[in-house]
Design a protein around this motif. Structure first.
Motif, PDB file in Angstrom:
ATOM      1  N   ALA A   1       0.836  -1.209   0.000  1.00 51.66           N
ATOM      2  CA  ALA A   1       0.000   0.000   0.000  1.00 51.66           C
ATOM      3  C   ALA A   1       0.868   1.256   0.000  1.00 51.66           C
ATOM      4  O   ALA A   1       0.712   2.134  -0.847  1.00 51.66           O
TER       5      ALA A   1
ATOM      6  N   GLU B   1       9.474   3.445   7.224  1.00 51.94           N
ATOM      7  CA  GLU B   1       9.283   2.015   7.464  1.00 51.94           C
ATOM      8  C   GLU B   1      10.090   1.575   8.689  1.00 51.94           C
ATOM      9  O   GLU B   1      11.267   1.884   8.813  1.00 51.94           O
TER      10      GLU B   1
ATOM     11  N   ARG C   1       9.807 -11.016   3.132  1.00 51.87           N
ATOM     12  CA  ARG C   1       8.612 -11.432   3.863  1.00 51.87           C
ATOM     13  C   ARG C   1       7.640 -12.165   2.920  1.00 51.87           C
ATOM     14  O   ARG C   1       7.064 -11.557   2.018  1.00 51.87           O
TER      15      ARG C   1
ATOM     16  N   ARG D   1       4.355 -13.690   1.699  1.00 48.22           N
ATOM     17  CA  ARG D   1       2.928 -13.495   1.995  1.00 48.22           C
ATOM     18  C   ARG D   1       2.084 -13.876   0.794  1.00 48.22           C
ATOM     19  O   ARG D   1       2.159 -14.989   0.324  1.00 48.22           O
ATOM     20  N   ALA D   2       1.325 -12.900   0.287  1.00 47.84           N
ATOM     21  CA  ALA D   2       0.339 -13.194  -0.739  1.00 47.84           C
ATOM     22  C   ALA D   2       0.963 -13.670  -2.040  1.00 47.84           C
ATOM     23  O   ALA D   2       2.150 -13.471  -2.289  1.00 47.84           O
TER      24      ALA D   2
ATOM     25  N   GLN E   1       4.030 -11.539  -3.337  1.00 47.65           N
ATOM     26  CA  GLN E   1       3.927 -10.161  -2.837  1.00 47.65           C
ATOM     27  C   GLN E   1       5.300  -9.527  -2.648  1.00 47.65           C
ATOM     28  O   GLN E   1       5.488  -8.349  -2.914  1.00 47.65           O
TER      29      GLN E   1
ATOM     30  N   ASP F   1      -4.092  -3.059   4.995  1.00 50.03           N
ATOM     31  CA  ASP F   1      -4.331  -3.819   6.229  1.00 50.03           C
ATOM     32  C   ASP F   1      -4.497  -2.918   7.460  1.00 50.03           C
ATOM     33  O   ASP F   1      -5.027  -3.358   8.475  1.00 50.03           O
TER      34      ASP F   1
ATOM     35  N   ALA G   1      -7.889 -14.628  -1.054  1.00 54.17           N
ATOM     36  CA  ALA G   1      -6.724 -13.996  -1.696  1.00 54.17           C
ATOM     37  C   ALA G   1      -6.977 -12.520  -2.015  1.00 54.17           C
ATOM     38  O   ALA G   1      -6.660 -12.035  -3.093  1.00 54.17           O
TER      39      ALA G   1
ATOM     40  N   GLY H   1      -6.337  -9.607   0.355  1.00 50.79           N
ATOM     41  CA  GLY H   1      -5.714  -8.545   1.151  1.00 50.79           C
ATOM     42  C   GLY H   1      -4.849  -7.583   0.354  1.00 50.79           C
ATOM     43  O   GLY H   1      -5.037  -6.362   0.408  1.00 50.79           O
ATOM     44  N   LEU H   2      -3.920  -8.119  -0.404  1.00 44.68           N
ATOM     45  CA  LEU H   2      -3.020  -7.280  -1.201  1.00 44.68           C
ATOM     46  C   LEU H   2      -3.809  -6.508  -2.265  1.00 44.68           C
ATOM     47  O   LEU H   2      -3.542  -5.330  -2.534  1.00 44.68           O
ATOM     48  N   ASN H   3      -4.796  -7.175  -2.839  1.00 40.00           N
ATOM     49  CA  ASN H   3      -5.588  -6.530  -3.885  1.00 40.00           C
ATOM     50  C   ASN H   3      -6.401  -5.358  -3.328  1.00 40.00           C
ATOM     51  O   ASN H   3      -6.529  -4.327  -3.982  1.00 40.00           O
TER      52      ASN H   3
END
Ligand code: RFL
Ligand code: PHB
Length: 390
Positions: free
Chosen positions: A13, A32, A42, A44-45, A102, A286, A296, A298-300
């Motif tokens: 994001a 960050e 990391r 993830r997706a 991701q 998030d 599937a 969250g990232l989207n």
């Protein structure tokens, strides 16, 4: 220090927002807490909706995605010893999903920001946000032992589900909607060619299993487990044994096994905060909403939020019109709640919930309906590839 938009968090994001703003000539600083290596590694997706791919392409950050991403036109629902293919693209106007990690999206966005001399500050500590309802909010943080104050016009809270931005909004100004699930996912990444060309979502009385992939040589798997379990309870043999049992079919399909490269347990919950804005603080991704990973989404959703926010900020800086910023939360929440429902529905259909045989028969009836009815399969397909109009 001063900037137009202070962005907290360098996940998909925050990084994509910074990139979109730069294309509109708007200055931003991304702050960050972790180091670059950590966020690039990391795991993830893996599933990008058609609209997410189109947005990354339009923003000029999809060269590697176009070369390495795996375009999928279908997925498999597996239960009672048989697989059933859902032809996503046939049912959803030719649209498809792309499997691309991701952390690869994050790497591509970091490269693009650094190539454009974007300001990306890693390893910031003690970050706090202030005077959110004034026209000049402030972000305070420490870096390399020095205290900093960043003044800005707007703060974008893109700091994920454990960030600080959401908690800086006074209680009473937000409503939180939440649902916990009595299970978790154990995820592994394995150095083994996928035993399937398309994703397999498996319902089994031992629990849910998912066979996903990352490349012709790397597979990704998930197993439903209890939320209180630890990785010590899951030695390699148990993981492969459960995957073999839950993914087994009656037609002799076999699962290739290989070295496990990475493993982790994720608890599952649904959560939405409303509104996604307080004064000059805008929440995205998030930080504002969580979905269980079964859909599937969250990232989207994170990408969809920042597209709305970037467009609203561009209109505001260009012409002074504030209506798009004022409707940011309502615009995003329509898509968010559709995705919340879809993720909850997929989760309820596919997970073992308790020892209730009535519940199990309902789940099987629903799975058969999705496989046998074009209308029900279309509902799954159009939500999975992403609805254009929400
Ligand atoms: P992120 O990626 O969590 O990024 C937030 C960033 O903020 C930083 N941060 C701070 N920085 C400064 N100061 C602080 N105080 C800070 N606190 C936190 C963090 O270090 C981090 O870098 O949120 P963002 O950008 O909103 O992106 C959301 C996605 O990461 C998330 O929704 C997806 O990963 C969810 N998800 C999936 N989404 C999909 O669209 N498709 C999938 O296939 C999919 N599968 C998944 C998933 C998530 C999973 N896990 C592990 C939760 C599978 C799994 C297992
Ligand atoms: C993944 O490949 O990581 C993945 C795929 C589908 C999901 C969740 C995660 O629903």
């Amino acid at each position: 220090m001063r900037t137009q938009v202070a962005i907290v968090g360098a996940g998909p994001a925050g990084l994509f927002l910074s990139h979109l703003l730069a294309q509109e000539g708007i200055d931003s600083v991304v702050l960050e807490i972790r180091n670059r290596g950590h966020i690039e590694r990391r795991v993830r997706a893996g599933v990008l909706e058609q609209g997410t791919v189109d947005a990354l392409r339009a923003a000029g950050v999809a060269d590697r995605l176009d070369r390495e991403g795996l375009v999928h036109h279908g997925l498999e629902l597996r239960f009672a010893g048989r697989g059933h293919r859902i032809p996503l693209s046939d049912l959803a106007d030719g649209r498809a999903i792309t499997v691309y990690g991701q952390q690869e999206v994050v790497k591509d966005l970091i490269c693009a920001r650094l190539a454009a001399a974007g300001r990306l500050l890693f390893e910031v500590a003690g970050l706090t946000v202030h005077v959110l309802t004034s026209s000049s909010p402030v972000v305070c943080f420490r870096q390399e032992g020095r205290e900093h104050e960043l003044r800005c016009d707007v703060i974008a809270g893109c700091d994920g589900s454990h960030g600080v931005c959401r908690d800086a909004i006074p209680r009473g100004a937000l409503t939180v909607y939440e649902r916990a699930y009595p299970f978790a996912w154990l995820g592994i990444l394995a150095a083994v060619p996928p035993s399937t060309a398309e994703l397999i979502y498996a319902y089994h009385e031992r629990g849910f299993a998912l066979h996903s992939l990352r490349s012709p040589a790397i597979s990704r798997f998930y197993l439903q487990c209890r939320p209180d379990e630890t990785l010590e309870a899951w030695p390699d043999e148990r993981i492969w044994g459960e995957l073999r049992a839950r993914l087994a079919t009656d037609d002799g399909w076999t699962l290739a096994e290989g070295p496990i490269l990475e493993r982790g347990i994720t608890t599952m919950r649904s959560c939405v905060v409303e509104p996604m804005q307080h004064g000059r603080l805008f929440l995205a991704g998030d930080a504002a909403h969580i979905v269980p990973p079964t859909g599937a989404k969250g990232l989207n959703l994170a990408v969809a939020d920042v597209r709305v926010l970037a467009e609203a900020l561009a209109a505001w800086y260009r012409t002074g019109r504030a209506d798009l910023l004022e409707s940011y939360s309502a615009t995003c929440l329509r898509r968010v709640w559709r995705a919340e429902h879809f993720s909850w529905w997929m989760t309820a259909m596919l997970h073992r919930q308790d020892d209730d045989p009535f519940q199990r028969r309902l789940q099987l009836a629903q799975l058969r309906y999705v496989c046998d009815s074009t209308a029900a399969a279309t509902t799954l397909a159009e939500n999975y590839v992403g609805l254009e109009w929400v």
